[in-house]
Scaffold this motif. Structure first.
Motif, PDB file in Angstrom:
ATOM      1  N   LEU A   1       1.135  -1.070   0.029  1.00 28.27           N
ATOM      2  CA  LEU A   1      -0.082  -0.443   0.078  1.00 28.27           C
ATOM      3  C   LEU A   1       0.999   0.369  -0.282  1.00 28.27           C
ATOM      4  CD1 LEU A   1      -2.750   0.541   0.169  1.00 28.27           C
ATOM      5  CD2 LEU A   1      -2.528   0.833   2.628  1.00 28.27           C
ATOM      6  N   GLN A   2       1.839   1.003   0.808  1.00 28.31           N
ATOM      7  CA  GLN A   2       2.728   2.458   1.064  1.00 28.31           C
ATOM      8  C   GLN A   2       3.686   2.662  -0.045  1.00 28.31           C
ATOM      9  OE1 GLN A   2       6.612   2.754   1.836  1.00 28.31           O
ATOM     10  NE2 GLN A   2       6.582   0.944   1.620  1.00 28.31           N
ATOM     11  N   SER A   3       3.741   1.526  -1.192  1.00 28.22           N
ATOM     12  CA  SER A   3       4.661   1.707  -2.845  1.00 28.22           C
ATOM     13  C   SER A   3       3.559   2.243  -3.347  1.00 28.22           C
ATOM     14  CB  SER A   3       4.350   0.815  -3.033  1.00 28.22           C
ATOM     15  OG  SER A   3       5.662   0.156  -2.084  1.00 28.22           O
ATOM     16  N   CYS A   4       1.826   1.999  -3.347  1.00 24.61           N
ATOM     17  CA  CYS A   4       1.021   2.273  -4.318  1.00 24.61           C
ATOM     18  C   CYS A   4      -0.025   3.359  -4.312  1.00 24.61           C
ATOM     19  CB  CYS A   4       0.430   1.567  -4.684  1.00 24.61           C
ATOM     20  SG  CYS A   4       0.852   0.069  -4.927  1.00 24.61           S
ATOM     21  N   ILE A   5      -0.047   4.624  -2.987  1.00 28.08           N
ATOM     22  CA  ILE A   5      -0.711   5.726  -2.471  1.00 28.08           C
ATOM     23  C   ILE A   5      -0.005   6.485  -3.093  1.00 28.08           C
ATOM     24  CG2 ILE A   5      -1.487   4.286  -0.944  1.00 28.08           C
ATOM     25  CD1 ILE A   5       0.390   6.493   0.717  1.00 28.08           C
ATOM     26  N   GLN A   6       0.884   6.850  -3.667  1.00 27.03           N
ATOM     27  CA  GLN A   6       1.622   8.551  -4.427  1.00 27.03           C
ATOM     28  C   GLN A   6       1.401   7.777  -5.942  1.00 27.03           C
ATOM     29  OE1 GLN A   6       4.160   6.295  -2.427  1.00 27.03           O
ATOM     30  NE2 GLN A   6       3.880   7.502  -0.747  1.00 27.03           N
ATOM     31  N   ALA A   7       1.620   6.988  -6.236  1.00 24.50           N
ATOM     32  CA  ALA A   7       1.210   6.976  -8.164  1.00 24.50           C
ATOM     33  C   ALA A   7       0.035   7.982  -8.432  1.00 24.50           C
ATOM     34  CB  ALA A   7       0.613   4.911  -8.612  1.00 24.50           C
ATOM     35  N   GLY A   8      -1.062   8.035  -7.949  1.00 23.53           N
ATOM     36  CA  GLY A   8      -1.871   9.364  -8.707  1.00 23.53           C
ATOM     37  C   GLY A   8      -0.510  10.418  -8.850  1.00 23.53           C
ATOM     38  N   GLY A   9      -0.305  10.827  -7.681  1.00 24.68           N
ATOM     39  CA  GLY A   9       0.550  11.543  -7.412  1.00 24.68           C
ATOM     40  C   GLY A   9       1.278  12.146  -8.880  1.00 24.68           C
ATOM     41  N   VAL A  10       2.426  11.536  -8.665  1.00 25.40           N
ATOM     42  CA  VAL A  10       3.005  11.476  -9.748  1.00 25.40           C
ATOM     43  C   VAL A  10       2.791  10.942 -11.514  1.00 25.40           C
ATOM     44  CG1 VAL A  10       5.269   8.925 -11.002  1.00 25.40           C
ATOM     45  CG2 VAL A  10       4.295   9.342  -8.031  1.00 25.40           C
ATOM     46  N   ALA A  11       1.913  10.151 -11.518  1.00 23.20           N
ATOM     47  CA  ALA A  11       1.011   9.808 -13.302  1.00 23.20           C
ATOM     48  C   ALA A  11       0.372  11.834 -13.048  1.00 23.20           C
ATOM     49  CB  ALA A  11      -0.241   9.245 -13.161  1.00 23.20           C
ATOM     50  N   VAL A  12       0.204  12.483 -12.229  1.00 26.06           N
ATOM     51  CA  VAL A  12      -1.436  13.580 -12.716  1.00 26.06           C
ATOM     52  C   VAL A  12       0.470  14.510 -12.618  1.00 26.06           C
ATOM     53  CG1 VAL A  12      -1.244  14.405 -10.635  1.00 26.06           C
ATOM     54  CG2 VAL A  12      -3.022  14.910 -12.518  1.00 26.06           C
ATOM     55  N   GLY A  13       1.232  14.579 -11.864  1.00 28.98           N
ATOM     56  CA  GLY A  13       2.282  15.632 -12.013  1.00 28.98           C
ATOM     57  C   GLY A  13       2.904  15.632 -13.721  1.00 28.98           C
ATOM     58  N   VAL A  14       3.737  13.938 -13.927  1.00 20.16           N
ATOM     59  CA  VAL A  14       3.772  14.523 -15.702  1.00 20.16           C
ATOM     60  C   VAL A  14       2.419  15.204 -16.440  1.00 20.16           C
ATOM     61  CG1 VAL A  14       5.347  12.865 -16.936  1.00 20.16           C
ATOM     62  CG2 VAL A  14       5.273  12.727 -14.738  1.00 20.16           C
ATOM     63  N   SER A  15       1.521  14.901 -16.126  1.00 23.20           N
ATOM     64  CA  SER A  15       0.926  15.492 -17.044  1.00 23.20           C
ATOM     65  C   SER A  15      -0.303  16.321 -16.361  1.00 23.20           C
ATOM     66  CB  SER A  15      -0.369  14.382 -17.588  1.00 23.20           C
ATOM     67  OG  SER A  15      -0.819  13.776 -15.948  1.00 23.20           O
TER      68      SER A  15
END
Length: 419
Positions: free
Chosen positions: A274-288
């Protein structure tokens, strides 16, 4: 009994750190000055708060995120601080080369400090792949190559922008894709027998709790991380990025929890996953971020990124280890690489969707593909070169039995020998 490689810290780490810091002081003394002529009290006070948010992510978030290994907590936090402090100074100098070329001085302000912190974050992402399998001397040397790769990619993308005559992407926000540097690095530094896991390569109750704390800190401050470099003359865009990032993080956290339960054989949540995945949304939307304008767009990107990240953590880490001999200690590929590539794809599709000029749309698509090719090529190539250099016996890489163990590098009071 003293660990075998403890003396190497005195003979190698101390001279390296003293040499680097002395060099930084000399260069800063002659070529760096603080930019005060454009000082604005209100802007600086607002920007300083966001600068501190980024600081929390780099020094506290990434530090505690690395404490999930049960015997590597001291090293996870301590080496993160050491590498970040060194890399930030190096990044300031690299990012100021253009200013030095034109005026003979490198200008230092809050914005340049933030950019340096974000470049440092890219180096820390890369280091996550070799966490526990390298010594502090190797970790300290890593940012030199990692940040050269970031700077080279940014310069190459700027050249492509001028050739294609399209809107320039925020190259710094591709730092998550830059993190794939670490995959090439860990592939070169692969150790035989890693498929069976090392003796101390495991998580515990307290280590998982500390690691989750670092992940939550990053989750909380990620909106500032994505929005801090938005042009201050467009406050509406700043608000869009903050809101979009928060919604993407929220949607991603929910999706990550759901997918983690579905993929778990016992139908339970895994704290490390869980702690490896909860930032994934912020990572993806930061690039886009520059192409995301509606809340539903950000939420869709965040949801998709978390799903892919959770699946990657569950299956891709083992596959990369067994099939490609890449031991990704901190799930960098699934946490940053895949969400970063998803964000890059979303940026391309949204930009093409909003474009009314077909000629400009084609130019942008070509430019976008070229930037990805350049970024991936430089990242993987520099990772391979760095890995080859770090394999030299000169660095005294820790033995397998000393991997993922603080005792090889840190003093433990309760284990001290009383005379």
């Amino acid at each position: 009994m003293a660990p075998q490689y403890a003396p190497s810290l005195r003979s190698r780490l101390a001279p390296l750190l003293l040499l680097l810091q002395t060099g930084f002081i000399v260069v800063f003394a002659f070529y760096v000055d603080i930019e005060t002529h454009s000082f604005n009290t209100d802007l600086t006070s607002n920007f300083y708060a966001e600068f501190q948010d980024v600081h929390v992510i780099v020094f506290l978030g990434f530090g505690f995120l690395s404490t999930f290994l049960i015997r590597y907590g001291f090293s996870g936090v301590g080496f993160n601080l050491l590498v970040a402090a060194t890399a930030t100074q190096w990044a300031i100098l690299l990012n100021g080369l253009e200013s030095w070329y034109h005026r003979g001085k490198i200008s230092l302000n809050l914005r340049s400090l933030v950019v340096a912190d974000m470049c440092t974050a890219s180096a820390l992402i890369s280091i996550g792949t070799v966490l526990g399998k390298t010594n502090p001397v190797q970790l300290t040397a890593l940012p030199c190559w990692s940040l050269l790769r970031v700077r080279s990619a940014v310069c190459a993308n700027t050249f492509l922008h001028r050739a294609a005559k399209v809107q320039l992407l925020n190259s710094i926000m591709q730092l998550h894709i830059f993190g794939l540097f670490g995959l090439a690095l860990t592939w070169v530094l692969y150790r035989r027998g890693s498929e069976q896991r090392f003796e101390k390569e495991k998580s515990g109750y307290e280590s998982g709790l500390f690691s989750m704390m670092g992940s939550v800190f990053m989750w909380m401050f990620w909106p500032s991380f994505n929005s801090v470099l938005v042009d201050e003359r467009t406050p509406e865009r700043h608000l869009e990025v903050v809101c979009g990032t928060y919604l993407a993080l929220a949607a991603g956290a929910v999706a990550a929890a759901a997918v983690a339960v579905l993929l778990n054989p016992e139908g339970k949540l895994s704290l490390v996953q869980l702690q490896s995945c909860i930032q994934a949304g912020g990572v993806a939307v930061g690039v886009s971020a520059s192409a995301v304008h509606q809340p539903w767009e950000a939420m869709t990107i965040g949801f998709s990124a978390a799903v892919l990240s959770a699946v990657g953590v569950q299956y891709l880490k083992v596959h990369m280890l067994l099939a490609h001999q890449c031991q990704d200690t901190r799930n960098v590929l699934s946490t940053h690489g895949i969400p970063g590539l998803l964000g890059w794809t979303a940026h391309l599709l949204l930009q093409l969707w909003d474009s009314e000029d077909h000629t400009m749309a084609i130019r942008f698509a070509v430019f976008h593909l070229c930037t990805l090719f350049v970024t991936l090529t430089l990242s993987l190539l520099m990772g391979i070169i760095t890995g080859i250099l770090l394999k030299w016996n000169f660095w005294r890489t820790p033995q397998d039995k000393k991997c993922f163990d603080d005792q090889a590098f840190w003093e433990f009071p309760h284990l001290a020998v009383r005379k």
